[in-house]
Design an enzyme around this catalytic site. Sequence first.
Site, mmCIF file in Angstrom:
data_model
loop_
_atom_site.group_PDB
_atom_site.id
_atom_site.type_symbol
_atom_site.label_atom_id
_atom_site.label_comp_id
_atom_site.label_asym_id
_atom_site.label_seq_id
_atom_site.Cartn_x
_atom_site.Cartn_y
_atom_site.Cartn_z
ATOM 1 N N GLY A 37 0.435 -1.396 0.396
ATOM 2 C CA GLY A 37 0.375 -0.015 0.121
ATOM 3 C C GLY A 37 0.737 1.296 0.299
ATOM 4 C CG HIS A 438 25.372 14.212 31.401
ATOM 5 N ND1 HIS A 438 25.001 15.561 31.478
ATOM 6 C CD2 HIS A 438 27.058 13.663 32.017
ATOM 7 C CE1 HIS A 438 25.766 16.532 31.469
ATOM 8 N NE2 HIS A 438 26.957 15.460 31.708
HETATM 9 C C1 LIG Z 1 3.733 10.442 1.247
HETATM 10 C C2 LIG Z 1 3.666 10.262 2.568
HETATM 11 C C3 LIG Z 1 4.425 9.837 3.845
HETATM 12 C C4 LIG Z 1 3.739 9.734 4.884
HETATM 13 N N1 LIG Z 1 4.449 9.401 5.738
HETATM 14 C C5 LIG Z 1 4.199 9.383 7.411
HETATM 15 C C6 LIG Z 1 5.092 8.677 7.830
HETATM 16 O O1 LIG Z 1 6.014 9.107 8.122
HETATM 17 N N2 LIG Z 1 4.194 7.962 9.403
HETATM 18 C C7 LIG Z 1 3.072 7.398 9.097
HETATM 19 O O2 LIG Z 1 2.187 6.948 10.526
HETATM 20 N N3 LIG Z 1 2.259 7.780 8.502
HETATM 21 C C8 LIG Z 1 2.774 8.313 6.672
HETATM 22 N N4 LIG Z 1 2.395 8.513 6.361
HETATM 23 C C9 LIG Z 1 0.370 8.180 5.603
HETATM 24 C C10 LIG Z 1 0.263 6.182 5.790
HETATM 25 O O3 LIG Z 1 1.430 5.981 4.791
HETATM 26 C C11 LIG Z 1 -0.668 6.254 5.795
HETATM 27 O O4 LIG Z 1 -1.260 6.646 6.290
HETATM 28 C C12 LIG Z 1 -1.056 3.959 5.863
HETATM 29 O O5 LIG Z 1 -0.658 4.071 4.217
HETATM 30 C C13 LIG Z 1 -2.237 3.889 5.486
HETATM 31 O O6 LIG Z 1 -2.668 2.434 5.402
HETATM 32 P P1 LIG Z 1 -3.971 1.364 4.962
HETATM 33 O O7 LIG Z 1 -3.909 0.538 4.866
HETATM 34 O O8 LIG Z 1 -4.832 2.547 5.449
HETATM 35 O O9 LIG Z 1 -4.041 2.674 3.402
HETATM 36 P P2 LIG Z 1 -3.052 1.800 2.034
HETATM 37 O O10 LIG Z 1 -1.769 1.183 2.713
HETATM 38 O O11 LIG Z 1 -2.972 2.747 1.227
HETATM 39 O O12 LIG Z 1 -3.983 1.010 1.454
HETATM 40 C C14 LIG Z 1 -4.894 0.680 0.931
HETATM 41 C C15 LIG Z 1 -5.031 -0.271 -0.239
HETATM 42 O O13 LIG Z 1 -6.180 -0.151 -0.707
HETATM 43 C C16 LIG Z 1 -6.097 -0.486 -2.045
HETATM 44 N N5 LIG Z 1 -6.997 -0.275 -2.734
HETATM 45 C C17 LIG Z 1 -7.645 1.147 -3.356
HETATM 46 N N6 LIG Z 1 -8.447 0.903 -4.086
HETATM 47 C C18 LIG Z 1 -9.151 0.018 -4.264
HETATM 48 C C19 LIG Z 1 -10.362 -1.029 -4.599
HETATM 49 N N7 LIG Z 1 -11.396 -0.791 -5.236
HETATM 50 N N8 LIG Z 1 -10.600 -2.205 -4.363
HETATM 51 C C20 LIG Z 1 -9.625 -2.844 -3.471
HETATM 52 N N9 LIG Z 1 -7.901 -2.713 -2.940
HETATM 53 C C21 LIG Z 1 -8.075 -0.887 -3.345
HETATM 54 C C22 LIG Z 1 -5.143 0.320 -2.576
HETATM 55 O O14 LIG Z 1 -3.955 0.096 -3.615
HETATM 56 C C23 LIG Z 1 -3.822 -0.079 -1.335
HETATM 57 O O15 LIG Z 1 -2.345 -1.082 -1.441
HETATM 58 C C24 LIG Z 1 3.127 8.590 4.761
HETATM 59 C C25 LIG Z 1 1.389 9.263 3.366
HETATM 60 C C26 LIG Z 1 2.741 9.585 2.243
HETATM 61 C C27 LIG Z 1 0.927 9.549 0.908
#
Ligand SMILES: Cc1cc2nc3c(=O)[nH]c(=O)nc-3n(C[C@H](O)[C@H](O)[C@H](O)COP(=O)(O)OP(=O)(O)OC[C@H]3O[C@@H](n4cnc5c(N)ncnc54)[C@H](O)[C@@H]3O)c2cc1C
Length: 461
Positions: A37, A438
């Site tokens: 992701g 320290h």
């Molecule tokens: C540039 C950047 C820097 C970041 N830095 C940090 C950091 O330093 N520390 C931190 O804690 N967080 C950071 N984040 C935030 C962090 O990346 C997200 O909070 C985290 O990845 C969210 O995880 P998730 O599983 O909810 O979503 P995601 O990791 O986005 O996973 C969701 C998945 O669902 C899939 N998907 C989308 N549509 C569909 C569909 N229709 N059907 C099936 N699957 C689908 C996507 O392809 C994706 O792979 C950062 C984000 C960005 C953009």
Amino acid sequence: MSHYDLIVLGAGSGNMLPGDDLRHLRTAIVEPDRFGGTCLNRGCIPTKMSVVAAEAASNARAAARLGVHATVETVNWKEIRDRIFGRIDPLHDKALAYRRENGIDVYTEPARFVAPKTLLVGSEQLTADTIVVAAGSRPKLPPIPGLSDVPYHTSDTVMRIDEIPPSILIVGGGFIAAEFGHVFASFGSRVTIVQSGPRLLMAEDEQVSAAFTEAAAQRHRLFLEAQVSVVRPDGGAGITATVAGPAGEVDVHADLLLICTGRRPNTDLIDATAGGLTLDEHGHVITDEAYRTGVPGVWALGDVTNHFQLKHMANAEVRVVAHNLQHPGAERGLTSRVAPHAVFTEPQIASVGLTEQDARARGVEHVVALRRYSDTAYGWALEDTTGFAKLLVDPTARTLLGAHIFGPHAAILIQPLIQAMSLGQTVDQVARDVLYIHPALTELIEQALLDVPHPASAPQT
Ligand SMILES: Cc1cc2nc3c(=O)[nH]c(=O)nc-3n(C[C@H](O)[C@H](O)[C@H](O)COP(=O)(O)OP(=O)(O)OC[C@H]3O[C@@H](n4cnc5c(N)ncnc54)[C@H](O)[C@@H]3O)c2cc1C
């Protein structure tokens, strides 16, 4: 039509869900993009790998304050980029193969709900007893006239470019804009940031936000309380943006345009409402504390439901949902409501709990302690002139309400304060019942804790 015990939508944090404890379930994962992701492929990890390289360059340039006169000869961007993605990219194939080898069906087309607990994936309908929605979020594009006629990047694409642009225009003033500004400036780009608010990082404590804006103004060209009113091609590979601010309109040319104006949950892509899910005004799936949606058997976690957009929150939510799937009737929520975060800029920023403006707005009685890096021995070693740790404390319970650190290693330094908040320890316990090495930088935390005003001092509201 295929029926499963469990379908996980999205293999970002969602990919961590099917572990040994859920191995008995007939499971499918739907991931149309890359396993891992946002965090792994285009978020936390590649940005922080870029930041470490950026720090190597900027630390070398800044070493003159210590009497070390170094120059940065070359920044080989392709080497930096390929080191990052050479490590990250192979993980997708491995993760996908691992899941299939272990009996999980992986679908690689996007899914969308067509009815409660019924998904359409490509041309196939899938149903399940349990569906976990972990479909994440994506960059939100602002309605800038001309944007669709010019080349632009978002955080999804900018780390894979071929050359460091001589100049870059960043639209937005949040953490993603701040981190990319730091990275590209360290690698030699002239960075311009256009921010609609009066300061950068407006979500931070106002003192941190003000200090960061001042530091950023020394490195970048900043337009505050400004908007890009129109953008057009410049005739070459770059763009010209008209920036409208308090001083009127200015045309800014840049070789690369980077849009960092926030993110939106992918609930529209999965047609969440067709699945019966209720959304809030920002499009996030509404769940209860146990991450149950309003549709029995459907759960949601990560950026698709929470506003924090933090990987460690999504990870914690995966653990909660995994527990809840195995313990019907004994569901639980997060064990800690404390949600820390860091911004990996220069200087680094870390924060947890209430900001001072939050405390004032909510009428929360508090006292403030502030210690500067320059008051500590290691701060002298660093020759730091701007860093500080600021604590907000409940004057009666003497527990932390919030902590905000602005300066080197902030993301590490804040950890004992996160722990204190999570475990309900008083500032006096954390200051006096623990030894601080320290002259490590953690003395900053010790001294800030010791500085918390005592009951005789008047509380602030
Ligand atoms: C540039 C950047 C820097 C970041 N830095 C940090 C950091 O330093 N520390 C931190 O804690 N967080 C950071 N984040 C935030 C962090 O990346 C997200 O909070 C985290 O990845 C969210 O995880 P998730 O599983 O909810 O979503 P995601 O990791 O986005 O996973 C969701 C998945 O669902 C899939 N998907 C989308 N549509 C569909 C569909 N229709 N059907 C099936 N699957 C689908 C996507 O392809 C994706 O792979 C950062 C984000 C960005 C953009």
